[in-house]
Write a protein that holds these residues in place. Sequence first.
Motif, PDB file in Angstrom:
ATOM      1  N   ALA A 128       0.805  -1.226   0.000  1.00  0.00           N
ATOM      2  CA  ALA A 128       0.000   0.000   0.000  1.00  0.00           C
ATOM      3  C   ALA A 128       0.838   1.276   0.000  1.00  0.00           C
ATOM      4  O   ALA A 128       0.403   2.310  -0.513  1.00  0.00           O
ATOM      5  CB  ALA A 128      -0.939  -0.001   1.217  1.00  0.00           C
ATOM      6  N   THR A 129       2.055   1.217   0.563  1.00  0.00           N
ATOM      7  CA  THR A 129       2.843   2.438   0.768  1.00  0.00           C
ATOM      8  C   THR A 129       4.165   2.495   0.008  1.00  0.00           C
ATOM      9  O   THR A 129       4.780   3.560  -0.057  1.00  0.00           O
ATOM     10  CB  THR A 129       3.169   2.618   2.260  1.00  0.00           C
ATOM     11  OG1 THR A 129       4.029   1.545   2.679  1.00  0.00           O
ATOM     12  CG2 THR A 129       1.911   2.653   3.117  1.00  0.00           C
ATOM     13  N   ASP A 130       4.621   1.367  -0.509  1.00  0.00           N
ATOM     14  CA  ASP A 130       5.947   1.253  -1.124  1.00  0.00           C
ATOM     15  C   ASP A 130       7.071   1.539  -0.135  1.00  0.00           C
ATOM     16  O   ASP A 130       8.180   1.914  -0.526  1.00  0.00           O
ATOM     17  CB  ASP A 130       6.090   2.151  -2.358  1.00  0.00           C
ATOM     18  CG  ASP A 130       5.382   1.559  -3.570  1.00  0.00           C
ATOM     19  OD1 ASP A 130       5.422   0.323  -3.743  1.00  0.00           O
ATOM     20  OD2 ASP A 130       4.793   2.334  -4.348  1.00  0.00           O
ATOM     21  N   ILE A 131       6.807   1.343   1.160  1.00  0.00           N
ATOM     22  CA  ILE A 131       7.828   1.439   2.190  1.00  0.00           C
ATOM     23  C   ILE A 131       8.101   0.018   2.676  1.00  0.00           C
ATOM     24  O   ILE A 131       7.172  -0.731   2.987  1.00  0.00           O
ATOM     25  CB  ILE A 131       7.384   2.333   3.375  1.00  0.00           C
ATOM     26  CG1 ILE A 131       7.072   3.747   2.886  1.00  0.00           C
ATOM     27  CG2 ILE A 131       8.445   2.344   4.477  1.00  0.00           C
ATOM     28  CD1 ILE A 131       8.252   4.489   2.284  1.00  0.00           C
ATOM     29  N   SER A 132       9.370  -0.359   2.743  1.00  0.00           N
ATOM     30  CA  SER A 132       9.731  -1.719   3.131  1.00  0.00           C
ATOM     31  C   SER A 132      11.024  -1.686   3.934  1.00  0.00           C
ATOM     32  O   SER A 132      11.425  -0.638   4.438  1.00  0.00           O
ATOM     33  CB  SER A 132       9.881  -2.603   1.880  1.00  0.00           C
ATOM     34  OG  SER A 132      10.003  -3.969   2.238  1.00  0.00           O
ATOM     35  N   TRP A 133      11.662  -2.835   4.017  1.00  0.00           N
ATOM     36  CA  TRP A 133      12.944  -2.947   4.700  1.00  0.00           C
ATOM     37  C   TRP A 133      13.856  -3.835   3.873  1.00  0.00           C
ATOM     38  O   TRP A 133      13.396  -4.672   3.096  1.00  0.00           O
ATOM     39  CB  TRP A 133      12.761  -3.519   6.106  1.00  0.00           C
ATOM     40  CG  TRP A 133      12.381  -4.983   6.140  1.00  0.00           C
ATOM     41  CD1 TRP A 133      11.250  -5.551   5.602  1.00  0.00           C
ATOM     42  CD2 TRP A 133      13.118  -6.053   6.698  1.00  0.00           C
ATOM     43  NE1 TRP A 133      11.244  -6.908   5.819  1.00  0.00           N
ATOM     44  CE2 TRP A 133      12.390  -7.246   6.496  1.00  0.00           C
ATOM     45  CE3 TRP A 133      14.339  -6.135   7.372  1.00  0.00           C
ATOM     46  CZ2 TRP A 133      12.834  -8.487   6.922  1.00  0.00           C
ATOM     47  CZ3 TRP A 133      14.771  -7.377   7.807  1.00  0.00           C
ATOM     48  CH2 TRP A 133      14.021  -8.528   7.579  1.00  0.00           C
ATOM     49  N   MET A 134      15.142  -3.616   3.994  1.00  0.00           N
ATOM     50  CA  MET A 134      16.142  -4.432   3.316  1.00  0.00           C
ATOM     51  C   MET A 134      17.317  -4.640   4.255  1.00  0.00           C
ATOM     52  O   MET A 134      17.616  -3.788   5.083  1.00  0.00           O
ATOM     53  CB  MET A 134      16.634  -3.763   2.030  1.00  0.00           C
ATOM     54  CG  MET A 134      15.595  -3.692   0.953  1.00  0.00           C
ATOM     55  SD  MET A 134      16.296  -2.975  -0.548  1.00  0.00           S
ATOM     56  CE  MET A 134      14.843  -2.949  -1.585  1.00  0.00           C
ATOM     57  N   VAL A 135      17.958  -5.778   4.092  1.00  0.00           N
ATOM     58  CA  VAL A 135      19.136  -6.107   4.902  1.00  0.00           C
ATOM     59  C   VAL A 135      20.374  -5.506   4.241  1.00  0.00           C
ATOM     60  O   VAL A 135      20.578  -5.651   3.032  1.00  0.00           O
ATOM     61  CB  VAL A 135      19.273  -7.631   5.064  1.00  0.00           C
ATOM     62  CG1 VAL A 135      20.575  -8.002   5.747  1.00  0.00           C
ATOM     63  CG2 VAL A 135      18.076  -8.188   5.819  1.00  0.00           C
TER      64      VAL A 135
END
Length: 162
Positions: free
Chosen positions: A53-60
């Motif tokens: 919904a927001t195109d906000i995520s997390w990555m290592v």
Amino acid sequence: MSNRAPVIYSTQIKPEWLDYNNHMNVAYYVLIFDLAGTELVSQLGLSVEVTKATDISWMVLENHITYNAEVVLDQPVEVRLQLLDHDEKRLHLYFELYAKNSDGTEYLSSTLEQMAMCVDLKARRGCAFPAEIAANIQQVADRQAQLAMPENIGRKIGIRKK
């Protein structure tokens, strides 16, 4: 209050995770830790649905893993997670994978130290965590503030000289 980090994820060792040594292959340790990390960010409010919904995520950004003792087929394992530090867009995490024996005892099988970052998927760049998620991260940090810093944080790989 417990002096141990809380369990964030549990599973059982699957047949397809075994290698020709008849124990879990190294790649699947990382899979289990990744599933635990996904559970963490979901609990913080950054679920798959929120990302869509927001195109906000997390990555290592970085992983440091240790393999302390093997695990075998059908063995139950659980991952404990400690939030070591955080800022507006990064999480410094520490995972411990404990294997359960049939007599109820457990042992530390593997550890993972990780740096992860919040990302804006449209820009493909790091960004600050949304306010609600940042507040949830701070709550975790407050709950875990009394946990001791794990001994093997910041380890360096190398051959020890005698």
